[in-house]
Design a protein around this motif. Structure first.
Motif, PDB file in Angstrom:
ATOM      1  N   MET A  39       0.844  -1.183   0.000  1.00  0.00           N
ATOM      2  CA  MET A  39       0.000   0.000   0.000  1.00  0.00           C
ATOM      3  C   MET A  39       0.889   1.247   0.000  1.00  0.00           C
ATOM      4  O   MET A  39       1.759   1.403   0.846  1.00  0.00           O
ATOM      5  CB  MET A  39      -0.882  -0.032   1.244  1.00  0.00           C
ATOM      6  N   GLU A  40       0.696   2.119  -0.957  1.00  0.00           N
ATOM      7  CA  GLU A  40       1.461   3.357  -1.091  1.00  0.00           C
ATOM      8  C   GLU A  40       0.925   4.402  -0.109  1.00  0.00           C
ATOM      9  O   GLU A  40      -0.277   4.653  -0.057  1.00  0.00           O
ATOM     10  CB  GLU A  40       1.353   3.872  -2.522  1.00  0.00           C
ATOM     11  N   LEU A  41       1.821   5.011   0.669  1.00  0.00           N
ATOM     12  CA  LEU A  41       1.431   6.055   1.607  1.00  0.00           C
ATOM     13  C   LEU A  41       1.368   7.394   0.884  1.00  0.00           C
ATOM     14  O   LEU A  41       2.175   7.668   0.004  1.00  0.00           O
ATOM     15  CB  LEU A  41       2.444   6.157   2.746  1.00  0.00           C
ATOM     16  N   THR A  42       0.428   8.218   1.307  1.00  0.00           N
ATOM     17  CA  THR A  42       0.356   9.567   0.752  1.00  0.00           C
ATOM     18  C   THR A  42       1.493  10.391   1.344  1.00  0.00           C
ATOM     19  O   THR A  42       2.107  10.010   2.356  1.00  0.00           O
ATOM     20  CB  THR A  42      -0.984  10.253   1.093  1.00  0.00           C
ATOM     21  N   LEU A  43       1.772  11.524   0.740  1.00  0.00           N
ATOM     22  CA  LEU A  43       2.810  12.417   1.250  1.00  0.00           C
ATOM     23  C   LEU A  43       2.493  12.847   2.682  1.00  0.00           C
ATOM     24  O   LEU A  43       3.361  12.864   3.538  1.00  0.00           O
ATOM     25  CB  LEU A  43       2.949  13.643   0.341  1.00  0.00           C
ATOM     26  N   GLU A  44       1.234  13.150   2.957  1.00  0.00           N
ATOM     27  CA  GLU A  44       0.836  13.587   4.292  1.00  0.00           C
ATOM     28  C   GLU A  44       1.084  12.484   5.318  1.00  0.00           C
ATOM     29  O   GLU A  44       1.557  12.750   6.419  1.00  0.00           O
ATOM     30  CB  GLU A  44      -0.642  14.006   4.322  1.00  0.00           C
TER      31      GLU A  44
END
Length: 140
Positions: A1-6
């Motif tokens: 799962m790719e994390l958002t920048l935030e």
């Protein structure tokens, strides 16, 4: 799962706060930060640490003071010394100004963009992850 920048920034902030006492004490956070601020703003170190109160210098100085407060174990007095021997009350004032600017994002859009970029550059630099920082830390 790719994390958002935030999410990545949040995790980094939490990690830095949890591990701030264990961060290597021989690191010169002030020097790292001043180098980043010089390259980012195009100002000389003497302008950033000098006695002048020109708006653009104060603006960059206040961002720098807040970065040192948030991401290092440095005292207010030590932060003031990085910026030309300023008093701890000047550092506290920088914190108040920063908080006020963050409360009005529409008016302070440029400040918030600069804060976010410099926060990313600084946190990556103190963690030793400088690959994407090369253009700002070592411009060609």
């Amino acid at each position: 799962m790719e994390l958002t920048l935030e999410e990545r920034v949040y995790r980094l902030e939490v990690a830095l706060r949890l591990h701030a006492p264990t961060i290597e004490k021989n690191v010169d956070y002030g020097d790292i930060l001043l180098t980043i601020l010089e390259r980012y703003s195009g100002k000389k170190r003497a302008e950033l640490t000098g006695k002048n109160r020109w708006r653009q210098n104060v603006y960059i100085r206040q961002i720098g003071m807040n970065l040192l407060m948030d991401y290092t174990p440095m005292s207010l007095t030590a932060i003031g010394l990085v910026f030309g021997g300023r008093d701890h009350s000047t550092v506290i004032y920088a914190r108040e100004q920063h908080a006020d600017r963050l409360l009005m994002p529409k008016i302070n859009k440029e400040y918030i963009q600069d804060w976010e970029k410099l926060k990313q550059y600084f946190t990556q630099a103190i963690l030793g992850n400088n690959e994407h920082l090369e253009p700002i830390i070592n411009p060609s």
